[in-house]
Every structure is written in C-alpha cells, then in structure tokens.
Design an enzyme around this catalytic site. Structure first.
Site, PDB file in Angstrom:
ATOM      1  N   GLU A 156       0.822  -1.227   0.000  1.00  0.00           N
ATOM      2  CA  GLU A 156       0.000   0.000   0.000  1.00  0.00           C
ATOM      3  C   GLU A 156       0.847   1.265   0.000  1.00  0.00           C
ATOM      4  OE1 GLU A 156      -4.059  -1.459   2.149  1.00  0.00           O
ATOM      5  OE2 GLU A 156      -2.367  -1.157   3.494  1.00  0.00           O
TER       6      GLU A 156
HETATM    7  C1  ACM Z   1      -1.971  -5.464   3.970  1.00  0.00           C
HETATM    8  O1  ACM Z   1      -3.045  -5.980   4.343  1.00  0.00           O
HETATM    9  N1  ACM Z   1      -1.921  -4.190   3.632  1.00  0.00           N
HETATM   10  C2  ACM Z   1      -0.763  -6.256   3.876  1.00  0.00           C
END
Ligand code: ACM
Length: 503
Positions: free
Chosen positions: A314
């Site tokens: 992310e």
């Molecule tokens: C995640 O759930 N961002 C690894």
C-alpha cells in the site's frame, strides 16, 4: 477394560497413511481429534495413565522440551513428574537430523517421543498434550503417530502498531500458537499509528512515535530488553519472531518523530485514524537510508531468525519508480546486515533478491505478476486476505474486525489448498501460510482470541497437515474437540455455528 477394533485403516496413496483403528470410542476420539491432523495415526490396545509416580526422561538435546512438558503436566495433574536421567515413563529423544517431524508411541507401559530435532520433539509434545484428557483420570490411549509438517513456514502475524500489546499479551498468544504447531510469529512493529520497538540510535521513534494508537488509545513500545524477552520466549516454543518495519508507506509515526525524514523537512502530526496509503519515506534523501541502515542494523541484532520483514504494501504515496528504487536499495541494506527479506507481495514489482520471500495478501488466486515471480524463484508465503486474515468478521454480526476482504467463516479459512491456490505458481515456490491479525479494532487479549479462534487452527492445519488429510467434516470434529481445552485455558473463542461444539 476390553477393547474392540471398530474401524478399518484408510490407506491413501503416497506418504500419507491415516489409519483409524479404534479400540474404544474414547481412544478413537482422542486420535482423530489431533489438530493439525497428523500424517499417520495407528490406534492400539491399552492406555498409559499418568500418575504420581510417572517420570519424564530427557535424552541429549531434549532437556528444554522435557522441562516444558513437565511444567504443563505438573500444572494440570498436580503430580511431581520429575525429570530423570536414564529410563523414564515418558521418554523424549532427539536423534539428530533436520526434519521437524516426530514419532509418538503410547503403550500401556510408556510414552516415547522421538524426533531428529528439538523442534520436532516440541511438535510431538503438542500432540501428546491433545491426547491427555482435560480432566482426570490422566489416561492416554495407546497408539502411534508419525508426523511431519507440509510447509516450513507456518506463521501468525500480530499487528502491535495499530494497538499496542504488552510482552505478557504477546507471550500469551505465543503459547496459544505453539499448541497448533505454528513456528513463525510475525510482529508488525511500526505503522502510521505507532512505532513499537526502541531503536537506540533514533529514540524518538518509540518515545514519541509510539506514544499513541488507533482512536487515541494508549500507545507503548518494547524496550530492546523486552523485545529480546519476547524473542527468547518464542524461541523456547520453537517459534521464530520475524519483525516487520513497514516501508516506504505506513510510516507516519516515523515521519512525525523526525522532521528530517520528510521531503519538506516538516514533521506531520501523530495519526490515530485508520486510513492507509497516505505516508511515504522520502526516497530521494540520503538520510532515509542512514535511518534505515540504523534501524535494520539494530533490528538484525535482535533477531535470531534469518528474516526481516520490510513491508512494501500500500505504498500509494510513493511513485512506482521510487518504490522500485527504494525496495531494491533496502533489500541490499538487509542483506548487508546478514538477513533475508520478507515483504508483502508488491515487492515483486521491484527486483526481488533470490532469497526474498513475498507474502501474498491479495483476495484472488490469480495474480500473474506474483505467479511469474514465483516461477522465477521467489518464494511465497500465502495470506490471502479473504481466507487467512484473522481481522475479517466471521459474519455481519461479528462485533470486532473489518470486512473489506469479505466475511471469513471457519469453512472459508479452512476451505483452500495452499499448494494449488496461486494459479501458475510452481508448488515448490510455496513456503507456507500465515494468518495475520490487524488490530485497528482489536484492543485486548480477549479480542485477539475471539478473532484467532477458531480460524487460526484452520490456517495452522493447512500449513502442517498433508493435503490428503483435508476433510471438512473431520476438521469440524477436530476443532470441536479443542473446545474443552480452550475453555480450560480461558481462551475467548468464537462459537461458530458451523462447528458441533460439545456442551
Ligand atoms: C496489507 O493488508 N496491507 C498487507
């Protein structure tokens, strides 16, 4: 007592032999209740009873496991269970070698567990625990178990960044994990909301960056001595701690602690919300890499195992070009400190080193980029969010957790095969499974347990047991058989309506 053989052996092709020959209903239940399911079981006539005269013997290399077993049995039975040299009634033997497997034999005269390594002996002790009744008489039905894990990486992750959990809370979870032959505890030590490990060369990360948590709840951090205590406690349960510092995103706590880590030199405020993807280390600044070299050096010195986790998920506030440059450079820093990289699967969009493992958390089994990396040699640990994430709600009424990856009932957590899940990935690339627990909504040990039990044992079984033992009706019974133990241990489990729990 008289015994009757009431069931025949079921022999499957290959290495897996699961024999169910049942001298008594109780004996059969004991052996078919073992979770994770062993490679093979043979039930025999007779039973061994632990009494006030029972002794434990430890061969060379078995002292630690013998002490652990004695502690458990003394606590439940109240008997002295001395550890003796020479022959004992419960004999633990390490034979030398590299397998994590074990052999367990119970006759009316003795219990023996032998394994090539102490880790295997410890796994055998967990099996023996499940054969000892929850209440007296302490009678273990006779039989033989031959067992070894399917995968080397059988992990659980605890997010101590969104909410902080004390050493005692982490150790409580470690003991729960050990019962299901989990051998990796991944600690998510830093995120936007908190930095939870003292880094001596950058102390404000912990003292300031660790001062709060989601919702403005109390923060906290581990001193290095406390962190070493967690690592040692896990090691005594044959669990390796993998520390994660998430980067280049999920770093607001670090950016808030040191203005120079920001591209504009201005520290943002601490963050207690639950958004993701808004923070990034400054990829173009050299101080970023001096900072990471210090953090990784200190973390490597605290780490017994080969892996450091560098996150990499992310990174929405980092350009893809910056992401690639950053992940490649940081992999080199980890290697320079003698460790290997674990990272979320987005690392495959950079250039994974030959030793880098990618942790897959997508919600689809079809990801050509990860499959291609796996075909090219990148090892994969599977944590599909819609199957293995312990923070997903079980159903719409679950009071804790999230649902962005879907609802995950026990049948979902259990109902997949890690060996064949990822389309196009060669089976040899799959190193194992991991069940992550993110803690935006999780604040107490009771909360952890409600989300982990009973799904954690499901993922643990996928990691340990041969695919040939995969069987939902049998798994439901194995899981149900655990409930009296969880009640005795005070584990706050979710009583899923899918499981025939005993009254
Ligand atoms: C995640 O759930 N961002 C690894």
């Amino acid at each position: 007592m008289r015994f009757r053989l009431v069931a025949a052996a079921l022999i499957t092709a290959g290495a897996s032999v699961f024999a169910v020959a049942t001298p008594t209903a109780a004996a059969g239940t004991a052996y078919t209740g073992i979770l994770p399911a062993p490679v093979s079981v043979r039930v025999e006539r007779g039973a061994f009873t632990i009494d006030r005269h029972t002794t434990i013997s430890a061969g060379p290399g078995a002292d630690g496991v013998a002490g652990y077993l004695a502690g458990l049995l003394r606590r439940s039975t109240g008997y002295p269970l001395p550890i003796v040299r020479g022959p004992g009634d419960i004999a633990l033997t390490v034979t030398g070698g590299s397998s994590e497997g074990y052999q367990l034999d119970v006759s009316s005269r003795a219990v023996t567990i032998s394994a090539e390594r102490a880790a295997g002996l410890f796994a055998g002790v967990q099996t023996l625990r499940q054969l000892v009744p929850v209440t007296r008489p302490w009678t273990v039905p006779a039989g033989h178990v031959s067992d070894a894990p399917r995968f080397g990486h059988r992990g659980a992750m605890l997010d101590v960044a969104r909410h902080f959990f004390t050493v005692a809370q982490v150790e409580r979870y470690i003991d729960q994990l050990a019962q299901y032959k989990i051998n990796v505890l991944h600690l998510h030590l830093a995120d936007d909301q908190g930095w939870r490990i003292m880094i001596n060369s950058w102390p404000r990360l912990a003292t300031y960056g660790g001062s709060t948590a989601v919702g403005g709840d109390p923060g906290g951090y581990y001193t290095q001595a406390q962190y070493r205590e967690i690592v040692a406690y896990a090691a005594s349960r044959y669990i390796t701690v993998v520390p994660e510092i998430d980067m280049p995103g999920h770093v607001n706590a670090a950016l808030a602690s040191y203005p120079e880590l920001n591209c504009d030199g201005v520290a943002p405020p601490l963050y207690t919300g639950t958004d993701v993807g808004f923070s990034s280390l400054c990829v173009g600044k050299e101080v970023t890499y001096r900072f990471l070299d210090d953090v990784i050096r200190e973390l490597a010195a605290l780490t017994l195992g080969p892996y450091l986790h560098i996150g990499g998920d992310e990174a929405h506030a980092t350009s893809q070009a910056d992401y690639v440059a950053f992940m490649n450079r940081v992999q080199g820093i980890v290697a320079a400190h003698g460790k290997r990289v674990l990272a979320w699967h987005q690392v495959v969009s950079a250039t994974p080193r030959p030793t880098t493992l990618a942790q897959y958390w997508d919600t689809t089994n079809d990801n050509p980029q990860v499959a291609a990396a796996a075909a090219n040699g990148t090892g994969v640990v599977l944590s599909p969010a819609n199957l293995a994430y312990l923070d997903m709600k079980y159903d719409p009424a679950t009071p804790l957790g999230q649902d962005w990856a879907g609802l995950v009932e026990v049948s979902d957590a259990y109902g997949w095969d890690p060996g064949t899940y990822l389309v196009g990935a060669p089976p040899a690339a799959i190193r194992g499974v991991e069940a992550p627990l993110w803690t935006e909504t999780i604040r107490t040990s009771a909360d952890i347990e409600y989300m982990a039990f009973p799904r954690l044992p499901a993922i643990a079984e996928l990691g340990w047991s041969p695919a040939a033992t995969h069987d939902w009706p049998a798994f439901r019974r194995r899981l149900a058989a655990q409930a009296p133990r969880w009640r005795a241990q005070g584990i706050n489990f979710y009583p899923s309506p899918q499981i025939p729990w005993p009254a």
